[in-house]
Every structure is written in structure tokens, then in C-alpha cells.
Write a protein that holds these residues in place. Sequence first.
Motif, PDB file in Angstrom:
ATOM      1  N   MET A  73       0.818  -1.217   0.000  1.00  8.47           N
ATOM      2  CA  MET A  73       0.000   0.000   0.000  1.00  8.47           C
ATOM      3  C   MET A  73       0.854   1.271   0.000  1.00  8.47           C
ATOM      4  O   MET A  73       0.529   2.223  -0.720  1.00  8.47           O
ATOM      5  CB  MET A  73      -0.993  -0.044   1.175  1.00  8.47           C
ATOM      6  N   PRO A  74       1.963   1.333   0.759  1.00  8.91           N
ATOM      7  CA  PRO A  74       2.849   2.497   0.625  1.00  8.91           C
ATOM      8  C   PRO A  74       3.352   2.672  -0.815  1.00  8.91           C
ATOM      9  O   PRO A  74       3.493   3.803  -1.288  1.00  8.91           O
ATOM     10  CB  PRO A  74       4.003   2.175   1.584  1.00  8.91           C
ATOM     11  N   ILE A  91       1.786   1.768  -3.643  1.00 10.21           N
ATOM     12  CA  ILE A  91       0.669   2.292  -4.448  1.00 10.21           C
ATOM     13  C   ILE A  91       0.480   3.779  -4.137  1.00 10.21           C
ATOM     14  O   ILE A  91       0.356   4.619  -5.035  1.00 10.21           O
ATOM     15  CB  ILE A  91      -0.638   1.517  -4.148  1.00 10.21           C
ATOM     16  N   ASN A  92       0.483   4.086  -2.857  1.00  4.81           N
ATOM     17  CA  ASN A  92       0.287   5.470  -2.414  1.00  4.81           C
ATOM     18  C   ASN A  92       1.370   6.391  -2.978  1.00  4.81           C
ATOM     19  O   ASN A  92       1.073   7.480  -3.471  1.00  4.81           O
ATOM     20  CB  ASN A  92       0.291   5.501  -0.872  1.00  4.81           C
ATOM     21  N   MET A 119       0.872   6.938  -6.761  1.00  3.27           N
ATOM     22  CA  MET A 119      -0.303   7.763  -7.064  1.00  3.27           C
ATOM     23  C   MET A 119      -0.100   9.215  -6.631  1.00  3.27           C
ATOM     24  O   MET A 119      -0.550  10.132  -7.313  1.00  3.27           O
ATOM     25  CB  MET A 119      -1.554   7.149  -6.428  1.00  3.27           C
ATOM     26  N   PRO A 139      -7.657   7.902  -5.757  1.00  6.39           N
ATOM     27  CA  PRO A 139      -8.200   6.565  -6.018  1.00  6.39           C
ATOM     28  C   PRO A 139      -9.488   6.588  -6.849  1.00  6.39           C
ATOM     29  O   PRO A 139      -9.720   5.680  -7.653  1.00  6.39           O
ATOM     30  CB  PRO A 139      -8.463   6.015  -4.618  1.00  6.39           C
ATOM     31  N   SER A 142      -6.433  -9.568  -1.835  1.00  5.80           N
ATOM     32  CA  SER A 142      -7.228  -8.877  -0.806  1.00  5.80           C
ATOM     33  C   SER A 142      -7.228  -7.381  -1.069  1.00  5.80           C
ATOM     34  O   SER A 142      -8.261  -6.719  -0.968  1.00  5.80           O
ATOM     35  CB  SER A 142      -6.656  -9.137   0.592  1.00  5.80           C
ATOM     36  N   THR A 143      -6.065  -6.863  -1.418  1.00  2.00           N
ATOM     37  CA  THR A 143      -5.938  -5.430  -1.683  1.00  2.00           C
ATOM     38  C   THR A 143      -6.721  -5.053  -2.944  1.00  2.00           C
ATOM     39  O   THR A 143      -7.540  -4.129  -2.932  1.00  2.00           O
ATOM     40  CB  THR A 143      -4.454  -5.053  -1.856  1.00  2.00           C
ATOM     41  N   LYS A 175      -9.072  -6.715  -4.622  1.00  5.43           N
ATOM     42  CA  LYS A 175     -10.514  -6.974  -4.560  1.00  5.43           C
ATOM     43  C   LYS A 175     -11.231  -5.928  -3.715  1.00  5.43           C
ATOM     44  O   LYS A 175     -12.302  -5.445  -4.091  1.00  5.43           O
ATOM     45  CB  LYS A 175     -10.776  -8.378  -3.977  1.00  5.43           C
ATOM     46  N   SER A 176     -10.656  -5.580  -2.573  1.00 10.05           N
ATOM     47  CA  SER A 176     -11.340  -4.608  -1.719  1.00 10.05           C
ATOM     48  C   SER A 176     -11.363  -3.231  -2.385  1.00 10.05           C
ATOM     49  O   SER A 176     -12.356  -2.508  -2.294  1.00 10.05           O
ATOM     50  CB  SER A 176     -10.703  -4.557  -0.326  1.00 10.05           C
ATOM     51  N   MET A 177     -10.273  -2.892  -3.076  1.00 10.57           N
ATOM     52  CA  MET A 177     -10.264  -1.593  -3.781  1.00 10.57           C
ATOM     53  C   MET A 177     -11.307  -1.576  -4.904  1.00 10.57           C
ATOM     54  O   MET A 177     -12.074  -0.624  -5.040  1.00 10.57           O
ATOM     55  CB  MET A 177      -8.872  -1.318  -4.363  1.00 10.57           C
ATOM     56  N   TRP A 196     -13.922  -3.418  -5.231  1.00  6.14           N
ATOM     57  CA  TRP A 196     -15.285  -3.475  -4.686  1.00  6.14           C
ATOM     58  C   TRP A 196     -15.714  -2.102  -4.150  1.00  6.14           C
ATOM     59  O   TRP A 196     -16.818  -1.633  -4.444  1.00  6.14           O
ATOM     60  CB  TRP A 196     -15.361  -4.533  -3.587  1.00  6.14           C
ATOM     61  N   ALA A 197     -14.826  -1.463  -3.391  1.00  8.44           N
ATOM     62  CA  ALA A 197     -15.171  -0.166  -2.795  1.00  8.44           C
ATOM     63  C   ALA A 197     -15.359   0.908  -3.871  1.00  8.44           C
ATOM     64  O   ALA A 197     -16.229   1.770  -3.755  1.00  8.44           O
ATOM     65  CB  ALA A 197     -14.091   0.263  -1.804  1.00  8.44           C
ATOM     66  N   LEU A 198     -14.552   0.846  -4.920  1.00  2.00           N
ATOM     67  CA  LEU A 198     -14.647   1.854  -5.987  1.00  2.00           C
ATOM     68  C   LEU A 198     -15.674   1.472  -7.041  1.00  2.00           C
ATOM     69  O   LEU A 198     -15.993   2.273  -7.928  1.00  2.00           O
ATOM     70  CB  LEU A 198     -13.272   2.037  -6.651  1.00  2.00           C
ATOM     71  N   ASN A 248      -5.106  -6.445   4.840  1.00  7.54           N
ATOM     72  CA  ASN A 248      -4.946  -5.898   3.495  1.00  7.54           C
ATOM     73  C   ASN A 248      -6.272  -5.487   2.872  1.00  7.54           C
ATOM     74  O   ASN A 248      -6.323  -4.544   2.078  1.00  7.54           O
ATOM     75  CB  ASN A 248      -4.157  -6.869   2.613  1.00  7.54           C
ATOM     76  N   PHE A 277      -7.793   3.019   1.678  1.00  4.78           N
ATOM     77  CA  PHE A 277      -7.107   3.792   0.641  1.00  4.78           C
ATOM     78  C   PHE A 277      -8.081   4.208  -0.460  1.00  4.78           C
ATOM     79  O   PHE A 277      -8.119   5.369  -0.867  1.00  4.78           O
ATOM     80  CB  PHE A 277      -5.952   2.979   0.052  1.00  4.78           C
TER      81      PHE A 277
END
Lengths: 235, 336
Positions: free
Chosen positions: A40-41, A43-44, A47, A54, A77-78, A80-82, A84-86, B97, B104
Motif C-alpha cells: 500500500m505504501p 501504491i500510495n 499515485m 483513487p 485482498s488489496t 478486490k477490496s479496492m 469493490w469499494a470503488l 490488506n 485507501f
Amino acid sequence: MYVLAIDTSNQSLGVALLEGDRLIAHLTTNIAKNHSERLMPAINQLMEEIQLTPDELEKIIVAKGPGSYTGVRIGLSTAKSMAWALDIPIIGVSSLEVLAWQGRFFHGYVCPFFDARRGMVYTGLYRWKNDRMVSVEPDINILMDEWLTKLTAYQEDILFLSPDIETYQTAILQKMGGRAVIPDGPFGIANASHLAWAGMHKQAESVHHLTPSYLRLAEAEAKWIKKQKECQENG
Amino acid sequence: MTKDVYVLGIETSCDETAAAIVKNGTEIVSNVVASQIESHKRFGGVVPEIASRHHVEQMTIVLEETFAKAKLDWEMIDAIAVTQGPGLVGALLVGVNTAKGLAFAKQKPLVGVHHIAGHIYANRLKQEFAFPLLALVVSGGHTELIVMKSHSDYEVIGETRDDAAGEAYDKVARVLDLPYPGGPQIDRLAAVGEETIDFPRAWLEADSFDFSFSGLKSSVINTIHNAKQRGEQLKKADIAASFQASVVDVLTEKTFRAAQQFNVQQVIVSGGVAANKGLRKRMQTIFQGTGISLLIPPLDLCTDNAAMIAAAGTVAFEQGKRSGWDLNAHPSLLLS
Ligand SMILES: [Zn+2]
């Protein structure tokens, strides 16, 4: 349109960003350090550098294995959750296909592989055809010895790509002789921009249904199935 | 009027894939748990790799159901709390994660939560805390006594030196050939059995609040083994009742002594073993009329869930605690 690609399926960690079909950022590290702390650091950082938020992402592409079970799950996990949330499409690409892309301009077959210990490998056979990396032999978890025997049936040259090439170099040369092409340098390390490209031309999947490609049962499950079979045969 | 605080909680430390949304740290808006018990049953216990595989398959499905049941959208969510440890590392990693991906993507604050803090805060979903309080957290992985003088302030005054109480239950259940999970089975048998065998109670040093259950476990196994050699058949129900009496005796006595010594207003019992009827009953009896109020959460909040993580996370969030993008799973995280 921005596309984020994530690969933590093996030792190397890769993140890439595309704008349309143009690569705008790309990061690879190949060190034995924790993906969970570093993904995640990474990706951050990418970006932030291109001042992207995001919600500007329109697609996520992730390497779905085979590889390290834990590594594959961190990436999925990273991603899929991104996704799904977006509420944006997600695409999973075989980690072997990503590696095969390093042989994009090779005339012949491409054999990517990862060491799976005890003489076993995760591997498959690919070939560039009609602007695509086509799977010739499906991804499999197999004894390298058995796999190489199988490959001797193919008449053309075969390019071997792997971060674990040293472990099997002698065995490959012994079995395949002059038809084996083994490059040195960075070609055995997956590149997340290739992952992005490979995924761009694939159908999106349902975020709930996208699961890792382990190519192997959990050890406890394999033992359990074996035991059931033995019981059936004996009784 | 102050604004309501909504926290999304995520918990994957063992074999439950869970997500929940909690309002103000005290009120459940939605609470979804996908249990894997059926998958692990055939192995007689939780298989870490299989647990991790289920988590990654179930996680977004559980999240979707959590939001659908809550009938609220992302705008309302103030923070995301996730179990950081302790637990199975591969299982924890999926939750951590996932939480980072969500935080994020939606640019929300992220808060790592200790699993035991979650078990304690499960009680705040039913009743407000009164400090100082004493918490007995007892499960398959933990047996701990914790004193809290204020929110997020944990002093561990006693813990197990070997097996957790729930672990002893599982092992004894296995010796008795009871189906997995064994805890509820022993509890059920104990209710109909008689305490015919005097199993040892590990009190340890006179002033100690620590626990030990491995001696008891060995004693049960030896007793069964010796009876078998003599050709005697012990009643399973009696073994269960005698074993449970020993565990419950030690747990309630030590909790009672600690409650008096630390002059607490409240005693909290939580964790999977808090679902045990024998333990619940004895705790109620011993604290009756003492002026110390006893809190034991309903069964679904005793076992692992994400509402408790959101509840603990809400307090930490309001105190300004934040986790970075490098948040990682800590299989043996200490409570602090
Ligand atoms: Zn727990």
C-alpha cells in the motif's frame, strides 16, 4: 482512464499505472521483504507522485498466482477490496502469463516457472500469437523432471524464464540441450506493466468470484482426500 | 449536537470472516459473520491455510452484506478498524490488506485493533463501561485477566502459562471422541453429568492471577487411560462435568479475587468460552449481591465477530489513533 496493476504473488513486488494504454508509472522491487507492509505504501507513493486520487481509477488488474500463497492473498485482498469499494472492474491474470510476457518477442515457446520446492515447479507453456500471449499448456504444479520430459515433444526452441532459474538451469540444459534458451539479466523477474497490458485485453471478472490460482490443494486437504481414497479402496 | 460516528470493523484472525458497522462504539448497525466451522470439522480443528483461503473468497461477499444490511453508504463511514493481531498470520493478513484497500480507495482513516480489546469492547455494545473494570477474556487462544482504569488502557494482571482454557476444552473433547468444536459438547454433557472425579485445580502462587490448564488436561487424559486399562468404563458426562468444574472453579475464583483486590465496579467475561453455560452460571452466582456488576455478552458477541472490533476501534479512533499504509498483521501482538 487510469488502470492500476498489482503483483505480490512472488518475491518481487510490482505496481504499475496506465493512463489509457500509456504507461505512466511502474515500480518493481525484488527483495525478500514483507509485501503486506510495502504494497500500500508503494501504491500510495506512485499515485501521489502523479497526483492521482483513487476515485480516478477505472480498472484494477492483479496477478492471481501461482506463487506464494500468502503473497497471492495479499495482492488479491488489496485489489478486490479496492475494486469493490470503488465499484470498478477487476481482472486477474496468471502470474506465469505475466512472466511469459518477458518473452514477447521470442520466436518459439515461452516457459515461465516458479520454484515450488522439492523438485516441483509452477509452470505453463505460452507463445505469442495474434497479438496475445496464448497459453499452449495450462498452468500446472508438477515435478520439473516430468515437465521437461513433456516439453521434449515440442520441436521449436523454448525460452525459460524464472526468478529461480539457477535452481533448474543444469536440469533444463541436460534435458533440452540446444533448444533451451536461458537469458540472464532481468528477464526472470515479472514486470507489473506487462501485467497491466495482459489484463487490459481480458474480460473483467466478478469481484466476489475472483479467487487465487494456487494450483495446489492445501496440504491438510490433500492428505485428507488421500486418506478418504485409501479408506474407500480398503473397505 | 455532536455527530454520530460510524466505524466499519473487519475481523479475520481465526476461522470467522466478519465485517460490521457500529454507531458511536455502542450500537450495532449491521454485523455479518461467515463461519468456517463446517470446513474445518473434518480436520478436527482449524487448519490455518484453509482458513486463509476461505477468508479471501468470502471477504467482499461479507462486506457487501454488511453494507446492504446497514442500509447506509460509504459517505457515512468515519473510519475502518481491523484486527491486527494476535491470531493466525495468514488469516489476519487477508483482513489487514482488505481494510487497507478499502481505507485507501475511500480515503478513510485506518485503525488497527488488538483482538482481545475487541472481545472486551463487545460488552460495550450492550452496556456502558464503568471504570475501573476487570475483564476475563477466555477463548481457544486466550485466558487473560485485564484491568482497565479508563478507555483503551489495558493492564494484563494474569494470563495462561500454557494452554488457553478453550484449548483444554478442545483437547479433552478430542480424547472423549466428541465432534468438533468440542467446547459446547463438553458444556452440554457437563450439564447432565456428575462431578465424580476430583481433577486438580491449578491455583499457582497464592497471589498469582495467572492460569495453567495443561496439568488438568493431562490428568483427564491419564484418568481415562487408566480406567481403560482396568477395563472400567467412565461415563463421558461425568468426565465432562468433573473437568468443567475444575476449569470453572479456577476461572471464577481468580476473577472474583482480582475484582476485590482491584476494587472494580464492573466485571466483564468474554471470548468464546464465555458462551459456556456452566461458567456463566457460576459467575452470576459468585457476583450476586456484591455490588459489582457482571457483564457477559450474548452468545453471538462472545465468539469472534467484527462488531467488537469496530467498537474497540471507535474508541481508539476518537482518541486519535491512526494506522499507516504499512499496517501489518502481528500474530503475537501484545495488548497495550
Ligand atoms: Zn477471539
